[in-house]
Design an enzyme around this catalytic site. Structure first.
Site, PDB file in Angstrom:
ATOM      1  CB  ALA A  13       8.246 -59.109 -84.846  1.00  0.00           C
ATOM      2  CB  ALA A  14      13.259 -60.079 -85.044  1.00  0.00           C
ATOM      3  NE  ARG A  24      11.792 -55.454 -70.458  1.00  0.00           N
ATOM      4  CZ  ARG A  24      11.192 -55.713 -71.696  1.00  0.00           C
ATOM      5  NH1 ARG A  24      10.578 -54.700 -72.457  1.00  0.00           N
ATOM      6  NH2 ARG A  24      11.151 -56.841 -72.456  1.00  0.00           N
ATOM      7  CD  GLU A  35      11.690 -50.395 -90.712  1.00  0.00           C
ATOM      8  OE1 GLU A  35      12.091 -51.420 -90.016  1.00  0.00           O
ATOM      9  OE2 GLU A  35      11.434 -50.412 -92.061  1.00  0.00           O
ATOM     10  CB  CYS A  45      -0.866 -60.918 -87.462  1.00  0.00           C
ATOM     11  SG  CYS A  45       0.880 -61.284 -86.991  1.00  0.00           S
ATOM     12  CG  ASP A 284       9.867 -63.057 -90.909  1.00  0.00           C
ATOM     13  OD1 ASP A 284       9.398 -63.976 -90.121  1.00  0.00           O
ATOM     14  OD2 ASP A 284       8.688 -62.624 -91.725  1.00  0.00           O
ATOM     15  CG  ASN A 306       7.160 -60.766 -81.109  1.00  0.00           C
ATOM     16  OD1 ASN A 306       7.335 -59.633 -80.792  1.00  0.00           O
ATOM     17  ND2 ASN A 306       6.230 -61.059 -82.296  1.00  0.00           N
ATOM     18  CE1 TYR A 427     -17.282 -83.106 -70.883  1.00  0.00           C
ATOM     19  CE2 TYR A 427     -17.832 -84.040 -68.547  1.00  0.00           C
ATOM     20  CZ  TYR A 427     -18.343 -83.789 -69.725  1.00  0.00           C
ATOM     21  OH  TYR A 427     -19.558 -84.143 -69.891  1.00  0.00           O
ATOM     22  CD1 TRP A 435     -13.768 -90.989 -72.991  1.00  0.00           C
ATOM     23  CD2 TRP A 435     -11.664 -90.766 -72.973  1.00  0.00           C
ATOM     24  NE1 TRP A 435     -13.290 -91.871 -72.395  1.00  0.00           N
ATOM     25  CE2 TRP A 435     -11.981 -92.000 -72.340  1.00  0.00           C
ATOM     26  CE3 TRP A 435     -10.125 -90.568 -73.036  1.00  0.00           C
ATOM     27  CZ2 TRP A 435     -11.044 -92.980 -71.637  1.00  0.00           C
ATOM     28  CZ3 TRP A 435      -9.500 -91.364 -72.457  1.00  0.00           C
ATOM     29  CH2 TRP A 435      -9.929 -92.490 -71.569  1.00  0.00           C
TER      30      TRP A 435
HETATM   31  P1  FAD Z   1       9.466 -57.858 -90.438  1.00  0.00           P
HETATM   32  O1  FAD Z   1       8.241 -57.936 -90.040  1.00  0.00           O
HETATM   33  O2  FAD Z   1       9.641 -58.154 -92.162  1.00  0.00           O
HETATM   34  O3  FAD Z   1      10.398 -56.399 -90.272  1.00  0.00           O
HETATM   35  C1  FAD Z   1      11.764 -56.495 -90.786  1.00  0.00           C
HETATM   36  C2  FAD Z   1      11.802 -54.942 -90.990  1.00  0.00           C
HETATM   37  O4  FAD Z   1      13.228 -54.618 -91.436  1.00  0.00           O
HETATM   38  C3  FAD Z   1      11.100 -54.049 -91.799  1.00  0.00           C
HETATM   39  O5  FAD Z   1      10.337 -53.058 -91.294  1.00  0.00           O
HETATM   40  C4  FAD Z   1      11.987 -53.572 -93.253  1.00  0.00           C
HETATM   41  O6  FAD Z   1      11.399 -52.382 -93.699  1.00  0.00           O
HETATM   42  C5  FAD Z   1      13.200 -53.379 -92.194  1.00  0.00           C
HETATM   43  N1  FAD Z   1      14.169 -53.738 -93.048  1.00  0.00           N
HETATM   44  C6  FAD Z   1      14.665 -54.547 -94.258  1.00  0.00           C
HETATM   45  N2  FAD Z   1      15.592 -54.264 -94.869  1.00  0.00           N
HETATM   46  C7  FAD Z   1      16.147 -53.177 -94.108  1.00  0.00           C
HETATM   47  C8  FAD Z   1      17.567 -52.393 -94.254  1.00  0.00           C
HETATM   48  N3  FAD Z   1      18.431 -52.912 -94.936  1.00  0.00           N
HETATM   49  N4  FAD Z   1      17.992 -51.501 -93.608  1.00  0.00           N
HETATM   50  C9  FAD Z   1      16.797 -50.851 -92.673  1.00  0.00           C
HETATM   51  N5  FAD Z   1      15.576 -51.743 -92.436  1.00  0.00           N
HETATM   52  C10 FAD Z   1      15.493 -52.667 -93.085  1.00  0.00           C
HETATM   53  N6  FAD Z   1       2.864 -64.410 -88.483  1.00  0.00           N
HETATM   54  C11 FAD Z   1       2.228 -65.055 -87.316  1.00  0.00           C
HETATM   55  O7  FAD Z   1       2.945 -65.782 -86.433  1.00  0.00           O
HETATM   56  N7  FAD Z   1       0.913 -65.166 -87.256  1.00  0.00           N
HETATM   57  C12 FAD Z   1      -0.089 -64.626 -88.198  1.00  0.00           C
HETATM   58  O8  FAD Z   1      -1.159 -64.688 -87.912  1.00  0.00           O
HETATM   59  C13 FAD Z   1       0.651 -63.760 -89.207  1.00  0.00           C
HETATM   60  N8  FAD Z   1      -0.075 -63.032 -89.974  1.00  0.00           N
HETATM   61  C14 FAD Z   1       0.511 -62.178 -91.179  1.00  0.00           C
HETATM   62  C15 FAD Z   1      -0.316 -61.656 -91.924  1.00  0.00           C
HETATM   63  C16 FAD Z   1       0.390 -60.733 -92.879  1.00  0.00           C
HETATM   64  C17 FAD Z   1      -0.383 -60.276 -94.074  1.00  0.00           C
HETATM   65  C18 FAD Z   1       1.733 -60.884 -92.799  1.00  0.00           C
HETATM   66  C19 FAD Z   1       2.381 -60.018 -94.082  1.00  0.00           C
HETATM   67  C20 FAD Z   1       2.686 -61.557 -92.046  1.00  0.00           C
HETATM   68  C21 FAD Z   1       2.020 -62.275 -91.042  1.00  0.00           C
HETATM   69  N9  FAD Z   1       2.777 -62.877 -90.191  1.00  0.00           N
HETATM   70  C22 FAD Z   1       2.075 -63.657 -89.195  1.00  0.00           C
HETATM   71  C23 FAD Z   1       4.375 -63.140 -90.141  1.00  0.00           C
HETATM   72  C24 FAD Z   1       4.894 -61.821 -89.315  1.00  0.00           C
HETATM   73  O9  FAD Z   1       4.127 -60.825 -89.436  1.00  0.00           O
HETATM   74  C25 FAD Z   1       6.465 -61.929 -89.508  1.00  0.00           C
HETATM   75  O10 FAD Z   1       6.831 -63.213 -89.387  1.00  0.00           O
HETATM   76  C26 FAD Z   1       7.005 -60.896 -88.589  1.00  0.00           C
HETATM   77  O11 FAD Z   1       6.656 -59.678 -89.052  1.00  0.00           O
HETATM   78  C27 FAD Z   1       8.386 -61.138 -88.665  1.00  0.00           C
HETATM   79  O12 FAD Z   1       8.970 -59.975 -88.106  1.00  0.00           O
HETATM   80  P2  FAD Z   1      10.607 -59.402 -88.548  1.00  0.00           P
HETATM   81  O13 FAD Z   1      10.925 -58.278 -87.334  1.00  0.00           O
HETATM   82  O14 FAD Z   1      11.544 -60.560 -88.706  1.00  0.00           O
HETATM   83  O15 FAD Z   1      10.616 -58.839 -89.829  1.00  0.00           O
END
Ligand code: FAD
Length: 446
Positions: A13-14, A24, A35, A45, A284, A306, A427, A435
């Site tokens: 995501a991030a 862009r 990755e 999610c 995260d 995001n 409403y 209300w």
């Molecule tokens: P991540 O998604 O953890 O991605 C990080 C990536 O970095 C991973 O692919 C990993 O392989 C890669 N990485 C790690 N270390 C290294 C390295 N040293 N070198 C290269 N690559 C590396 N959030 C919501 O807001 N609503 C929801 O309903 C929700 N439901 C969820 C359900 C589940 C089952 C799960 C697991 C999560 C859910 N989340 C939800 C949380 C959300 O998915 C995470 O907050 C989000 O994916 C975080 O994105 P990110 O890019 O920060 O990290």
């Protein structure tokens, strides 16, 4: 002039939000994503709902393929794991897992978006087949093989947070027998007790056995798990899913000089900048500013990842825009009911030392004059003297869920309960009561 290079580590995501936004906004940037896994830009999610059988393939959760990013001019390197960072030389050592070689990659700007991995306790038997956590597409595919196997009858969920609440729906949809074991005395422990208790009752209503205040100590099996052993008993198990929280993936950065929170989350400012020049972090693996607590916190969610990624990408492309922070909004469906929280719970307000009051009301999703009106419960937490809204929690049918977003905006903009009571909410009988339940609660706040 030499083109500048943005290196992004982590591609969900991030990371992909940062890469896409930076490219862009500044097409001259060379953008390279590394990755360690085999997928980018997918929605974790959606994985519980794939496991429930609502999607045919786990990779239907992929939002944008590596090929689509490459067509945009973003270089995507899968199976590449970052091993260490040298901020003085502005390089990252990255292992190409396909060729088993280590490359030194130079950057002008770096975004760390390595996310967080599930905490896995070091218990005897944890590596048996049929013991898993849920994070990635391969995790989901492994769990799915068990769920579609009719000889798998007993599923044990360890931990009662939002992931296992969603997994409960998935396993029930697959006709399994379920028990949920956890140490805390309520599921959804981030919410106040009445909400946690109600979520537990909702699980029990669907036949799920709850074992609260109980600790899993080991797992037994003959190659494949067959028993979960706790401090109180032994239970049959064909599939065990651990969801006990997550830890930022920042161990590889320990000697880099990056400032981190106690749990390893990288400290960032409103633009996603870390304490080291040209290095950003998002999602995260990073901290975030909490508008109500007025301090940095760790609250890992896809919504925040995001935004932080996008803003880091914009700042690197030369268009910095500060992130005002979160108020801590989350929502989860527990079987047939929705549980949502925004701002502070009463127990959090207490821990922050705030002087506050709470009010709880039952209201309806819409007017009784239109069919299908359902009851929902709403709790407000507000500051005693200023009457500023500090938090809200709701439970009820899915139809009532988006009330949470009204409350989120009210907290984001520091509204009082009195402002909220007189807001011009919409409403008509199919949509609300005259209300709205949000205003019923605000009016009841004394
Ligand atoms: P991540 O998604 O953890 O991605 C990080 C990536 O970095 C991973 O692919 C990993 O392989 C890669 N990485 C790690 N270390 C290294 C390295 N040293 N070198 C290269 N690559 C590396 N959030 C919501 O807001 N609503 C929801 O309903 C929700 N439901 C969820 C359900 C589940 C089952 C799960 C697991 C999560 C859910 N989340 C939800 C949380 C959300 O998915 C995470 O907050 C989000 O994916 C975080 O994105 P990110 O890019 O920060 O990290």
């Amino acid at each position: 002039m030499k083109k500048q290079t943005l290196v992004v580590i982590g591609g969900v995501a991030a990371g992909m939000s940062a890469a896409a936004k930076a490219k862009r906004e500044n097409p001259d940037l060379l953008v390279k994503v590394y990755e360690r896994g085999q997928h980018v830009a997918y929605g974790q999610c959606g994985l519980p709902y794939y496991l429930a059988g609502y999607l045919d393939q786990a990779d239907e959760t992929v939002v944008r393929t590596p090929q689509a990013f490459r067509e945009q001019g973003v270089e995507v390197n899968l199976f590449h794991e970052a091993l260490s960072l040298d901020p003085a030389a502005k390089t990252v050592k990255i292992q190409n897992r396909l060729k088993a070689v280590v490359e030194t990659v130079a950057y002008d700007f770096l975004v760390i978006a390595t996310g967080a991995d599930p905490v896995t306790p070091k218990l005897p038997g944890i590596h048996l087949k049929g013991v898993s956590s849920l994070k990635t597409i391969p995790d989901a595919e492994t769990i799915n093989r068990f769920l579609v196997d009719s000889s798998v009858e007993q599923v044990v969920l360890v931990g009662g947070g939002y992931i296992n609440a969603e997994m409960a729906e998935a396993a029930i949809a697959r006709g399994k027998k379920l028990r949920l074991i956890q140490r805390p005395s309520q599921v959804l422990n981030h919410m106040d007790e009445p909400f946690g208790k109600a979520a537990g009752l909702e699980l029990e209503k669907h036949g799920i056995l709850l074992h609260l205040r109980e600790t899993v100590e080991s797992l037994e099996g003959d190659g494949r798990v067959n028993t979960v052993i706790t401090d109180q008993s032994r239970y049959p198990a064909d599939l065990v899913i651990f969801a006990l929280g997550i830890r930022p993936n920042t161990d590889w950065l320990k000697s880099s000089g990056l400032s981190m929170m106690q749990n390893g989350a990288i400290r960032v400012n409103a633009y996603g900048r870390t304490n080291l020049d040209h290095i950003y972090a998002a999602g995260d693996c990073a901290s975030v500013y909490h508008r109500v607590m007025k301090k940095e916190t760790y609250l890992p969610l896809g919504t925040t990842a995001n935004k932080q990624g996008r803003l880091a990408g914009a700042a690197i492309a030369g268009n910095p825009q500060p992130f005002g922070g979160i108020v801590g909004t989350s929502i989860v469906k527990v079987m047939d009911k929705t549980f949502g929280k925004t701002g502070l719970s009463a127990k959090e307000a207490q821990a922050e030392g705030l002087s506050f009051k709470t009010v709880t009301v039952n209201g309806h999703t819409h007017a009784g004059s239109y069919p299908g009106s359902k009851e929902m419960t709403l709790q407000l937490v507000y500051e005693s003297y200023t009457r500023r809204l500090l938090g809200a929690q709701l439970m009820g049918p899915v139809e009532g869920a988006k009330r949470l977003d009204v409350l989120t905006l009210a907290i984001h903009n520091e509204m009082t309960v009195d402002d909220l009571a007189l807001s011009d909410l919409s409403y008509a009988p199919p949509y609300a009561t005259v209300w709205d339940v949000v205003q019923v609660a605000a009016n009841a706040a004394k």
